[in-house]
Design an enzyme around this catalytic site. Sequence first.
Site, mmCIF file in Angstrom:
data_model
loop_
_atom_site.group_PDB
_atom_site.id
_atom_site.type_symbol
_atom_site.label_atom_id
_atom_site.label_comp_id
_atom_site.label_asym_id
_atom_site.label_seq_id
_atom_site.Cartn_x
_atom_site.Cartn_y
_atom_site.Cartn_z
ATOM 1 N N HIS A 160 1.099 -1.138 0.393
ATOM 2 C CA HIS A 160 0.060 0.245 -0.202
ATOM 3 C C HIS A 160 1.260 1.643 0.089
ATOM 4 O O HIS A 160 2.374 1.422 0.405
ATOM 5 C CB HIS A 160 -0.923 0.337 1.149
ATOM 6 N N HIS A 295 -17.240 0.610 33.126
ATOM 7 C CA HIS A 295 -17.365 -0.681 32.654
ATOM 8 C C HIS A 295 -15.696 -0.905 32.524
ATOM 9 O O HIS A 295 -15.088 -0.535 32.710
ATOM 10 C CB HIS A 295 -17.655 -0.627 31.356
ATOM 11 N N GLU A 356 -11.090 4.609 21.074
ATOM 12 C CA GLU A 356 -10.624 3.716 21.299
ATOM 13 C C GLU A 356 -10.352 2.013 20.443
ATOM 14 O O GLU A 356 -10.938 2.158 19.623
ATOM 15 C CB GLU A 356 -11.479 3.108 22.490
#
Length: 405
Positions: A160, A295, A356
């Site tokens: 790439h 969490h 994230e």
Amino acid sequence: MHLLTFSLLGLASAATLAKRDGFSDGEPINDATGKGAPIIGGTNHELDLQNPDNLGRQSTDAGYVPNLKWSFSDSKTNIFPGGWSREQIISDLPLSTDIAGAQQHLKKGAIRELHWHRTAEWGYLYNGSLLLSAVDENGQYQVDTLEAGDVWYFPPGVAHTVQGQQDANEYLLVFDDGDFEAQGTTFMIDDWVAHTPKDILAKNFGVDASVFNNVPSTFPYILNGTISNDTHIVGPAGALVGNSSYVYHAKDHKLEDVPGGGGTFRRIDSTTFPVAKTIASGFFTLEPKGLRELHWHPNAQEWVYFHQGTARATVFIGGSKARTFDFRAGDTAVFPTNSGHYIENTSETEELIWIENFKSDTVEDISLTQWLALTPHDIVANVLKIPVEVVDKLKTEKQILIKGN
Ligand SMILES: *[C@@H]1O[C@H](CO)[C@@H](O)[C@H](O)[C@H]1NC(C)=O
Ligand SMILES: *[C@@H]1O[C@H](CO)[C@@H](O)[C@H](O)[C@H]1NC(C)=O
Ligand SMILES: *[C@@H]1O[C@H](CO)[C@@H](O)[C@H](O)[C@H]1NC(C)=O
Ligand SMILES: *[C@@H]1O[C@H](CO)[C@@H](O)[C@H](O)[C@H]1NC(C)=O
Ligand SMILES: CC(=O)N[C@H]1CO[C@H](CO)[C@@H](O)[C@@H]1O
């Protein structure tokens, strides 16, 4: 004289109005409890002011928790004719074994040398526009234009390059191995060609060996170029489109529902971007006084990049150990797998934006509130010594981002 008196009075009244504690003055002093004392020796006061939680501000912090933060501003920036690059790898942030990150900037027409990696590469374009080009093992190819907000993913080994299309083009890169500078991670085309006998090059490409007289022997990494107008490649194996595409165009996808109403959440994992099998990500914006609810992630370490604003997060790693970190734009962080945490916006003026990333095919989290709401309420009340009526009112639906009040 009059002006001086006026400004001194102004300073005095400002100090009276904004009552500060020792931590926000950059000193490890808790005015309320009397604990702590000033730092007399060498200290980087600017950093102390930016990291009040390192000064012991949170009385709930406990035990030894390793450093989980690295600022791109602490990285060496490499500058090139066509732009710059800076990275965060495992030796910068040792607990981030799954993921390494980088920021890169390309000027108009600048080209990242043609290359491939042994790792997967994930990119998020946050400014400008890029022409992306890639070819896979079957001779399938993709030439695509990315706008700010778009994401790409190349599986390991895929060949790439990218080229800057606007005056300023800047992006975040993520790789699914923290040890990104290990031998055999990145392979540059001109590096290979320069280290291949010229008669072999001639035979391989069916041309005269002199064609390769000017192949560079020092590798520019990001070189100047002019905007490519040759985007209509045709190949026998076809183009990578639809679910095979290496590009996630943000405009083609919806944001996720955020029951807590505190901001926006975009999920970019294999459920929305099928090719992204080893890097899953969540994009968050957090509104006034909002909170990313308590969490943890059952499936992977969390690698975080803060794009805008200032934040605070406390990471609970079990065994009575917890540590609070202060973050700002340009910081990266790693939260160990399954460690409990939250992220809070601490800016008075700016929306908080962060990303994230997980070395996984999906973004997964377990919400503390949802867990408690779906556990027999009298048991929860008894364990935490809280009224059962409080447990009865906990929301059974994940809030994700909670509004401030
Ligand atoms: C690269 O291109 C920029 C314009 O985008 C120019 O200012 C610069 O001088 C060039 N650098 C080299 C080394 O050619
Ligand atoms: C890109 O950066 C330029 C220069 O800082 C800025 O003017 C522009 O608004 C940015 N564009 C996006 C899409 O962020
Ligand atoms: C495209 O670029 C090539 C040089 O790279 C030039 O010869 C050609 O005229 C250009 N074509 C168009 C349509 O601009
Ligand atoms: C593309 O991927 C999505 C998500 O994995 C899936 O729901 C959909 O059926 C796929 N489409 C095709 C044409 O395979
Ligand atoms: C807790 C806190 O200070 N939140 C801030 C987050 O950002 C907004 C702006 O979008 C501020 O208004 C909030 O005060």
